[in-house]
Write an enzyme that holds these catalytic residues in place. Structure first.
Site, PDB file in Angstrom:
ATOM      1  N   ARG A  63       0.790  -4.954   1.879  1.00  0.00           N
ATOM      2  CA  ARG A  63      -0.487  -4.367   2.242  1.00  0.00           C
ATOM      3  C   ARG A  63      -1.734  -4.926   2.379  1.00  0.00           C
ATOM      4  NH1 ARG A  63       1.840   1.234   0.766  1.00  0.00           N
ATOM      5  NH2 ARG A  63       0.589   2.885   1.472  1.00  0.00           N
ATOM      6  N   ARG A 100      -7.553   6.402   1.844  1.00  0.00           N
ATOM      7  CA  ARG A 100      -6.251   5.760   2.232  1.00  0.00           C
ATOM      8  C   ARG A 100      -6.523   5.158   3.669  1.00  0.00           C
ATOM      9  NH1 ARG A 100      -1.999   9.911   1.066  1.00  0.00           N
ATOM     10  NH2 ARG A 100      -0.560   8.168   1.931  1.00  0.00           N
ATOM     11  N   ARG A 119       1.924  15.996  -2.420  1.00  0.00           N
ATOM     12  CA  ARG A 119       1.629  14.739  -3.114  1.00  0.00           C
ATOM     13  C   ARG A 119       0.050  14.930  -3.401  1.00  0.00           C
ATOM     14  NH1 ARG A 119       3.713   9.422  -0.357  1.00  0.00           N
ATOM     15  NH2 ARG A 119       1.933   8.622  -0.844  1.00  0.00           N
ATOM     16  N   ARG A 163       2.671  17.502   4.864  1.00  0.00           N
ATOM     17  CA  ARG A 163       3.697  16.733   4.481  1.00  0.00           C
ATOM     18  C   ARG A 163       4.343  17.464   2.852  1.00  0.00           C
ATOM     19  NH1 ARG A 163       4.185  10.353   3.732  1.00  0.00           N
ATOM     20  NH2 ARG A 163       2.428  10.520   2.491  1.00  0.00           N
ATOM     21  N   LYS A 176       6.721   5.824   8.408  1.00  0.00           N
ATOM     22  CA  LYS A 176       7.463   4.615   8.118  1.00  0.00           C
ATOM     23  C   LYS A 176       8.454   5.000   6.963  1.00  0.00           C
ATOM     24  CE  LYS A 176       3.878   2.447   6.084  1.00  0.00           C
ATOM     25  NZ  LYS A 176       2.815   3.566   6.024  1.00  0.00           N
TER      26      LYS A 176
HETATM   27  P1  AMP Z   1       2.727   4.995  -0.022  1.00  0.00           P
HETATM   28  O1  AMP Z   1       3.618   6.032  -0.433  1.00  0.00           O
HETATM   29  O2  AMP Z   1       3.429   3.885   0.616  1.00  0.00           O
HETATM   30  O3  AMP Z   1       1.720   5.634   0.746  1.00  0.00           O
HETATM   31  O4  AMP Z   1       2.115   4.768  -1.189  1.00  0.00           O
HETATM   32  C1  AMP Z   1       1.173   5.337  -2.254  1.00  0.00           C
HETATM   33  C2  AMP Z   1       0.300   4.576  -2.886  1.00  0.00           C
HETATM   34  O5  AMP Z   1       0.925   3.724  -3.828  1.00  0.00           O
HETATM   35  C3  AMP Z   1      -0.977   3.944  -2.360  1.00  0.00           C
HETATM   36  O6  AMP Z   1      -1.927   4.784  -1.619  1.00  0.00           O
HETATM   37  C4  AMP Z   1      -1.139   2.714  -3.242  1.00  0.00           C
HETATM   38  O7  AMP Z   1      -2.066   3.234  -4.175  1.00  0.00           O
HETATM   39  C5  AMP Z   1       0.024   2.635  -3.853  1.00  0.00           C
HETATM   40  N1  AMP Z   1       0.958   1.451  -3.282  1.00  0.00           N
HETATM   41  C6  AMP Z   1       1.901   1.627  -2.565  1.00  0.00           C
HETATM   42  N2  AMP Z   1       2.396   0.494  -1.935  1.00  0.00           N
HETATM   43  C7  AMP Z   1       1.344  -0.406  -2.398  1.00  0.00           C
HETATM   44  C8  AMP Z   1       1.228  -1.854  -2.234  1.00  0.00           C
HETATM   45  N3  AMP Z   1       2.043  -2.506  -1.325  1.00  0.00           N
HETATM   46  N4  AMP Z   1       0.038  -2.567  -2.736  1.00  0.00           N
HETATM   47  C9  AMP Z   1      -0.808  -1.834  -3.376  1.00  0.00           C
HETATM   48  N5  AMP Z   1      -0.476  -0.387  -3.612  1.00  0.00           N
HETATM   49  C10 AMP Z   1       0.465   0.286  -3.066  1.00  0.00           C
END
Ligand code: AMP
Length: 220
Positions: A88, A171, A160, A127, A13
């Site tokens: 989410r 996750r 990360r 990554r 994404k």
């Molecule tokens: P991502 O980079 O989108 O994989 O997000 C990394 C982390 O940020 C996730 O594992 C969550 O801990 C937090 N996070 C990102 N977006 C959201 C969301 N919409 N709702 C809740 N937590 C989020």
């Protein structure tokens, strides 16, 4: 063009959002990136969010919803936006609907990136992300020219913390339990379209551009 990119972590994404937002000149809104910025700054929101992010859990709805509401009011969203990693949960999706209704700017489409687990694991473990500009690399599939250094800005590439094998497993569980239900939510609204997250980024970009043309969101 007002879009949501939906799918598990590692579905691609972020990569597509980066490319598509550039091509179509629309705002790329990534809640993950926004939260990581807060963590980097060490502000109160970041300190709270970090506890959840390090474990691969979701940050509370109230925090992310407020953040996205504010972001959607900014002028750079005028031509459109691409939400990456939000919503989410069903609560987030409902709040987003309410917010966009009040702005009279309903979503056009939600793209679901259907992706196999082996691909997800391969992508996330390999990554690497630029610590300065956020560009995404992959050790095998998309390595930087110089090891550990961003081609674009010279920043240091990092792995990360939440891309470790144990955190990835959590996750994915969190995705199944709290996010996958949104596929049904948006299908019911007639807004869901499916794309294969297993494809190479360049092929997927072509497919998505063709989809936007078919849907008359952009001119052919
Ligand atoms: P991502 O980079 O989108 O994989 O997000 C990394 C982390 O940020 C996730 O594992 C969550 O801990 C937090 N996070 C990102 N977006 C959201 C969301 N919409 N709702 C809740 N937590 C989020």
């Amino acid at each position: 063009m007002k879009l949501v990119l939906l799918g598990p972590p590692g579905a691609g994404k972020g990569t597509q959002a980066e490319v598509l937002s550039h091509t179509f000149q629309i705002a790329h809104i990534s809640t993950g990136d926004m939260l990581r910025e807060s963590v980097k700054r060490g502000d109160p929101l970041g300190l709270e969010a970090k506890r959840y992010m390090d474990k691969g859990d979701l940050v509370p709805d109230s925090v992310v919803i407020a953040m996205v509401r504010e972001r959607l009011q900014k002028p750079d969203t005028a031509r459109g936006f691409l939400l990456d990693g939000f919503p989410r949960t069903e609560g987030q999706a409902k709040s987003l609907d309410d917010c966009l209704k009040s702005l009279s700017r309903p979503l056009d489409l939600v793209i679901y990136f259907k992706t196999s687990k082996s691909i997800i694991l391969m992508r996330l473990t390999g990554r690497r992300v630029c610590s300065l500009c956020g560009t995404i690399y992959h050790l095998k599939n998309y390595p930087p020219k110089k090891e550990g250094i961003c081609d674009k800005c010279g920043g240091k590439l990092i792995h990360r913390k939440d891309d470790s094998v144990e955190t990835i497993e959590n996750r994915l569980k969190v995705y199944e339990a709290q996010t996958a239900g949104l596929i049904h939510y948006y299908r019911t609204q007639g807004k869901l379209r499916e794309a294969s997250g297993d494809l190479d980024a360049s092929v997927l970009k072509k497919n998505l551009t063709a989809l936007f043309q078919r849907e008359k969101l952009v001119s052919a």
